[in-house]
Every structure is written in C-alpha cells, then in structure tokens.
Design an enzyme around this catalytic site. Sequence first.
Site, PDB file in Angstrom:
ATOM      1  N   HIS A   1       0.845  -1.203   0.000  1.00  0.00           N
ATOM      2  CA  HIS A   1       0.000   0.000   0.000  1.00  0.00           C
ATOM      3  C   HIS A   1       0.872   1.242   0.000  1.00  0.00           C
ATOM      4  CE1 HIS A   1      -3.145   2.863   1.163  1.00  0.00           C
ATOM      5  NE2 HIS A   1      -3.944   1.991   0.569  1.00  0.00           N
TER       6      HIS A   1
ATOM      7  N   GLU B   1      -7.837  -5.193  -0.274  1.00  0.00           N
ATOM      8  CA  GLU B   1      -8.370  -6.002  -1.366  1.00  0.00           C
ATOM      9  C   GLU B   1      -8.282  -7.506  -1.097  1.00  0.00           C
ATOM     10  OE1 GLU B   1      -9.845  -4.436  -3.603  1.00  0.00           O
ATOM     11  OE2 GLU B   1      -8.726  -2.756  -4.438  1.00  0.00           O
TER      12      GLU B   1
HETATM   13  C1  LIG Z   1      -0.713  -0.670  -4.007  1.00  0.00           C
HETATM   14  C2  LIG Z   1       0.581  -0.367  -4.746  1.00  0.00           C
HETATM   15  C3  LIG Z   1       0.248   0.077  -6.158  1.00  0.00           C
HETATM   16  C4  LIG Z   1       1.352   0.736  -4.020  1.00  0.00           C
HETATM   17  O1  LIG Z   1       2.425   1.057  -4.809  1.00  0.00           O
HETATM   18  P1  LIG Z   1       3.535   2.174  -4.499  1.00  0.00           P
HETATM   19  O2  LIG Z   1       3.299   2.856  -3.226  1.00  0.00           O
HETATM   20  O3  LIG Z   1       3.654   3.000  -5.718  1.00  0.00           O
HETATM   21  O4  LIG Z   1       4.811   1.278  -4.290  1.00  0.00           O
HETATM   22  P2  LIG Z   1       5.844   0.908  -5.396  1.00  0.00           P
HETATM   23  O5  LIG Z   1       5.156   0.472  -6.641  1.00  0.00           O
HETATM   24  O6  LIG Z   1       6.796   2.049  -5.482  1.00  0.00           O
HETATM   25  O7  LIG Z   1       6.538  -0.355  -4.742  1.00  0.00           O
HETATM   26  C5  LIG Z   1       7.628  -0.272  -3.823  1.00  0.00           C
HETATM   27  C6  LIG Z   1       8.405  -1.597  -3.873  1.00  0.00           C
HETATM   28  O8  LIG Z   1       7.610  -2.633  -3.300  1.00  0.00           O
HETATM   29  C7  LIG Z   1       7.341  -3.640  -4.271  1.00  0.00           C
HETATM   30  N1  LIG Z   1       5.932  -4.020  -4.166  1.00  0.00           N
HETATM   31  C8  LIG Z   1       4.904  -3.233  -3.828  1.00  0.00           C
HETATM   32  N2  LIG Z   1       3.763  -3.950  -3.824  1.00  0.00           N
HETATM   33  C9  LIG Z   1       4.108  -5.200  -4.164  1.00  0.00           C
HETATM   34  C10 LIG Z   1       3.365  -6.391  -4.341  1.00  0.00           C
HETATM   35  N3  LIG Z   1       2.047  -6.418  -4.151  1.00  0.00           N
HETATM   36  N4  LIG Z   1       4.018  -7.518  -4.716  1.00  0.00           N
HETATM   37  C11 LIG Z   1       5.355  -7.494  -4.917  1.00  0.00           C
HETATM   38  N5  LIG Z   1       6.112  -6.391  -4.760  1.00  0.00           N
HETATM   39  C12 LIG Z   1       5.490  -5.261  -4.398  1.00  0.00           C
HETATM   40  C13 LIG Z   1       7.603  -3.004  -5.623  1.00  0.00           C
HETATM   41  O9  LIG Z   1       7.964  -3.971  -6.581  1.00  0.00           O
HETATM   42  C14 LIG Z   1       8.726  -2.063  -5.290  1.00  0.00           C
HETATM   43  O10 LIG Z   1       9.910  -2.823  -5.231  1.00  0.00           O
HETATM   44  P3  LIG Z   1      11.288  -2.234  -5.770  1.00  0.00           P
HETATM   45  O11 LIG Z   1      11.670  -1.208  -4.722  1.00  0.00           O
HETATM   46  O12 LIG Z   1      12.187  -3.425  -5.805  1.00  0.00           O
HETATM   47  O13 LIG Z   1      11.015  -1.638  -7.111  1.00  0.00           O
HETATM   48  C15 LIG Z   1       1.464  -1.640  -4.810  1.00  0.00           C
HETATM   49  O14 LIG Z   1       1.742  -2.088  -3.501  1.00  0.00           O
HETATM   50  C16 LIG Z   1       0.854  -2.766  -5.635  1.00  0.00           C
HETATM   51  O15 LIG Z   1       1.032  -2.789  -6.858  1.00  0.00           O
HETATM   52  N6  LIG Z   1       0.092  -3.708  -4.991  1.00  0.00           N
HETATM   53  C17 LIG Z   1      -0.565  -4.753  -5.734  1.00  0.00           C
HETATM   54  C18 LIG Z   1      -1.892  -4.263  -6.288  1.00  0.00           C
HETATM   55  C19 LIG Z   1      -2.950  -4.067  -5.210  1.00  0.00           C
HETATM   56  O16 LIG Z   1      -3.078  -4.856  -4.299  1.00  0.00           O
HETATM   57  N7  LIG Z   1      -3.720  -2.990  -5.362  1.00  0.00           N
HETATM   58  C20 LIG Z   1      -4.760  -2.634  -4.435  1.00  0.00           C
HETATM   59  C21 LIG Z   1      -4.358  -1.463  -3.620  1.00  0.00           C
HETATM   60  S1  LIG Z   1      -5.504  -1.113  -2.323  1.00  0.00           S
END
Ligand SMILES: CC(C)(COP(=O)(O)OP(=O)(O)OC[C@H]1O[C@@H](n2cnc3c(N)ncnc32)[C@H](O)[C@@H]1OP(=O)(O)O)[C@@H](O)C(=O)NCCC(=O)NCCS
Length: 515
Positions: free
Chosen positions: A400, A453
């Site tokens: 998140h 989720e």
């Molecule tokens: C929710 C979300 C988009 C937040 O993203 P964010 O704050 O932009 O975080 P980032 O995309 O910058 O991710 C930071 C790091 O954690 C990792 N990471 C974050 N969520 C992850 C996940 N669900 N699975 C694997 N790795 C994950 C990323 O790969 C990244 O790694 P890196 O530093 O090696 O590149 C992200 O956690 C995600 O894609 N989750 C899965 C989708 C989901 O559940 N969405 C519903 C949200 S309520």
Amino acid sequence: MADTTRKRSVADLMTTGVLTVSAADTLASACDRMLQRGVGSVVVVDGERAVGILTERDLVRVAGAGADPATAKVSEWMTADPNTVKSTDDIDDTFKSLKAHGYRHFPVVDDDRLVGIVSMRDMLKLAPILPVEHPGAIEAKRGLEGVVVAETSVGDVRGMEGFYHYRQYNAVELAEKRSLEDVWHLLYEGHLPSSAEREAFAEEIRSLRSIPPAVMKMLPVIATAGETFTPLDALRTAYSALAYAADFKSWMDIDAATLRANAMQTSAVMPTLIMALYRLNQGLEPIEPHPDLAYAANYLYMLTGEVPEPEAARAIEQYLISTTDHGFNSSTFTARVITSTGADLGSAVVGAIGALSGPLHGGAPSRALDMLDAIGTPDNAEAWVRDSITRGERIMGFGHRIYKTDDPRSVMLRGVAERLGGPMVDFAKQVEKTVVEVLAELKPGRSLYANVEFYAGVVMDKVGLPRSLFTPTFTSSRVIGWTAHALEQAADNRLIRPSAHYEGPPPPEPVPDPD
Ligand SMILES: CC(C)(COP(=O)(O)OP(=O)(O)OC[C@H]1O[C@@H](n2cnc3c(N)ncnc32)[C@H](O)[C@@H]1OP(=O)(O)O)[C@@H](O)C(=O)NCCC(=O)NCCS
C-alpha cells in the site's frame, strides 16, 4: 525524424563573422565599426586568437574617465583574456555561465581560433527552448507520494499507525457499530444522525434508488454491448447516461442544495445500476430495490431477488463502510480534480470510476481471489509466491502507498471473513502469512502487508457476489466518499492544475514541410 538525443550546442545559436579589432587600434575606430555593425561588443584578436573583448560597458568607463577615443588604444580599455566557450558547449550551461558572471558576450573559440560570438541577444532566441522555470514550484516525488494538495475534513489516513478515520471517528469502529446509511450521513452532513435525521435520510435515499425510466431503457443495450461483459465499464457508461438524463449541471451554475441532491441521487442509484446491468447481461430482468431493506441487504437482494441472511448483509455492510473513504486515493483525487474545473458531478464520478478500475487501485480483489485459485493448496503457496516475485510480478492484495504496517481494513475484514468461516478463509490466512514472509525476505524494507483487497475478495465471495462484481461493489461504497469530496471541493474551490518537467528532446524543432 527529430533527433531525440542531441543536446543543443553553442554552434546552434552563435553569430559567426565576428566583428574584430586589434589591440593597437584606437577606441574611435573600434566604436565606429561597432556602430556600423550595430553590435555592443568587439573581439580583440591577434591573428585568429581572441586576446580581449571590448564592450559598451568599457566605453562607458572610457567616457567616465574623460579619455580621448581618438588617441586611446583598445589595449588600454579592453578586458584581456576573456572567458570563452567552445562551439560544442551545451547551450544551457553557457546561458547559466553568462548569467552567473553577469556577462553579455562570450567569444566562441575552437582550438585557439575565434569562430563566433554568443551574446545575451542570441540567448533571447533561446527563451522558448530553455526548460520553463516554475516560480515558487515545489518538486513533488514521483506518484505525488507524500504531497499534501488540499485541506479536507472528510477524513484522514495515518499510514504508520495503521489508522484511518471519517470525520474523526475511527472507521473500523464505525464499521463495527453503525450502519452504512449513518456513515453516509456523517460524510455528507458532517455528523452522525439523530434517530429523526436517520429516518429522514433513509426516506430520502429510498426515493432516489430507482433508475429513471429514460436510463432504464438504455440498460439492456449497455449490458450487452461489449464483446465481454465488464461490469465496471457498463456501470461507467450507464451512470454517465444517468447524469446526462438527470440534467446534472456545472456546479457553478447550480446552488449547493442542487449539487447535494445530485450527490444523493448518484450514491443512492449506483447499487441499483450495478445489479440491473449484471442481471440484464445474464438475460434476467432487473430487480427493483426492496422498500423495506436497508442499503446492504437491498444490495444483495437486487442480485438474486431473495432477502439475504442478516450475517451476509452485515458482512457486506461492514466491507462497504470500511471502503467508503480513504484519504486522497487516486479515484478521490480524480473526482476532486474534475470538480475543481467546475464540471458537473457526473463527470467527476465517471472519471473516478475510471481511476478505480485499475488493478493498482480498485481492480485487485478479484485478482487476489484468482491468485488463491492459482495457488490451489497451502503447500504450493511459498513456491508460487517466490516464483511470481522473482518474475517481477506483484502479488495482488498486498502493499500500500500509505500503510507501512497492517492495513486496518484488512485486519477488520479478516475478522469478518473468520466470522463467516469456511475452508477458503483458513486457506487465505495461510497464504497471507506466506506472502508477507516471502515479501519481507525478497523485498526487504518495503513493509508490504495485506491490503483491503485481499480479504475483500474473500468476504464478497462468501456472501455470494460473483467476482466480476467485486470492483463495482467497491465503487458502490466509494462513490459516497467521492461525492462527499466533490461537495467539499465545490464549497471552497481552486482549480487543481499542477506542472510537469518537460524531459523530451529540446524544442523548437523546425516543423518539416509535408512530403
Ligand atoms: C498498491 C501499490 C500500487 C502501491 O504502490 P507504491 O506505493 O507505488 O509502491 P511501489 O510500486 O513504489 O513499490 C515499492 C516496492 O515494493 C514492491 N511491491 C509493492 N507492492 C508489491 C506487491 N504487491 N508484490 C510485490 N512487490 C510489491 C515493488 O515492486 C517495489 O519494489 P522495488 O523497490 O524493488 O522496485 C502496490 O503495492 C501494488 O502494486 N500492490 C498490488 C496491487 C494491489 O493490491 N492494489 C490494491 C491497492 S488497495
């Protein structure tokens, strides 16, 4: 085709055929030549070598000192060994250097040979091609992480503490103690309702739940228009038609009471639209809202025509309450941006639905359940998760932007799922534990936990909602948050219009003539 890599150099802007004099010339003859050429400086050369520069500034000094230009020599008044640049030097650096030194001219020298001069005047040609400066601009992190862009009293999320609230009430506690209608009232009116207010609010909602006939006529077409049925796409289309048919107008052209009425109708009709579209796509007749059922029970009722068990209705109600609002998430921000332009509420909600549809925002719960299917058995969990992360994939329902500890919504929904019970709930808990452990090992320091989720999918599945309705169900509660934010934005508006750094090839690229 435009060169997308080359940086512009001094050669692109410099003036060639530079006016020169020798150090032994008199000031009078230098001035004469400057006047004839209409330039403010002359380069002093020895052969092809630049040994000095004489500028208008030097001539002011001459006048101030009362020297006689007819006899004074250039060598006495020039600036010797002037700063020079190469024709291959980067334009931006040259401009910065001119500014820093307070110079107006740089002789351009390649291999000790004067090849041109670059001046502030040349630099004026640069004005349209320098990166635009944004006075007072604040550099925001990518994805606007941690950037505060507005004031709100709707609610707040405390990511490090794993806490969020609606108008100062712990949202999880609201989900434990109150109805969805009470929370809706809280968000719109600013306070929890008294019993009389609750009654009046329920009455108002009841009359707004039905789909207007003009829109109802369109639904069979919308529900079957797509090659594959994507309920959220159908909902976005149908709701847009409703906002149009109901004559939602720019909030700048209506009063606050009319805008609130638009918001009430939007939130009240959304569940009916969702279920009507779903049933029509299945070849079934839509079911009218049940006048005696509250929001959550009525939601499930409109799917099957059967009054749901109270436990199922309460479970979905708690999910809906917990997802009504959540800070400046992407869809809420979208709704506020659109509202800030003065657009009608319908546009704001259509945009927000679009933002919510993405898997990184609201499109994850069905994918989380698909993941449980793909894992199949608890023994497979670790290998499956390792493999996915090694392939660079994201585990849906985890991580998140704000929460760096347990997401309080996932903790609450895990409790709701446990109450409903069953083998899938136990399996989901095992998978959650494995995913958190593997993520901690393979993505150390990222603090990745189950988000709303993950258990949302489990809870919705347990109460009999098909997977394709998971994100629409999220929409049906979040629309209350979106519209509360839209009302707040309209009540104290300033156009939301940020800036961006241009990072493409340097402009202006001459527009090529057509072939
Ligand atoms: C929710 C979300 C988009 C937040 O993203 P964010 O704050 O932009 O975080 P980032 O995309 O910058 O991710 C930071 C790091 O954690 C990792 N990471 C974050 N969520 C992850 C996940 N669900 N699975 C694997 N790795 C994950 C990323 O790969 C990244 O790694 P890196 O530093 O090696 O590149 C992200 O956690 C995600 O894609 N989750 C899965 C989708 C989901 O559940 N969405 C519903 C949200 S309520």
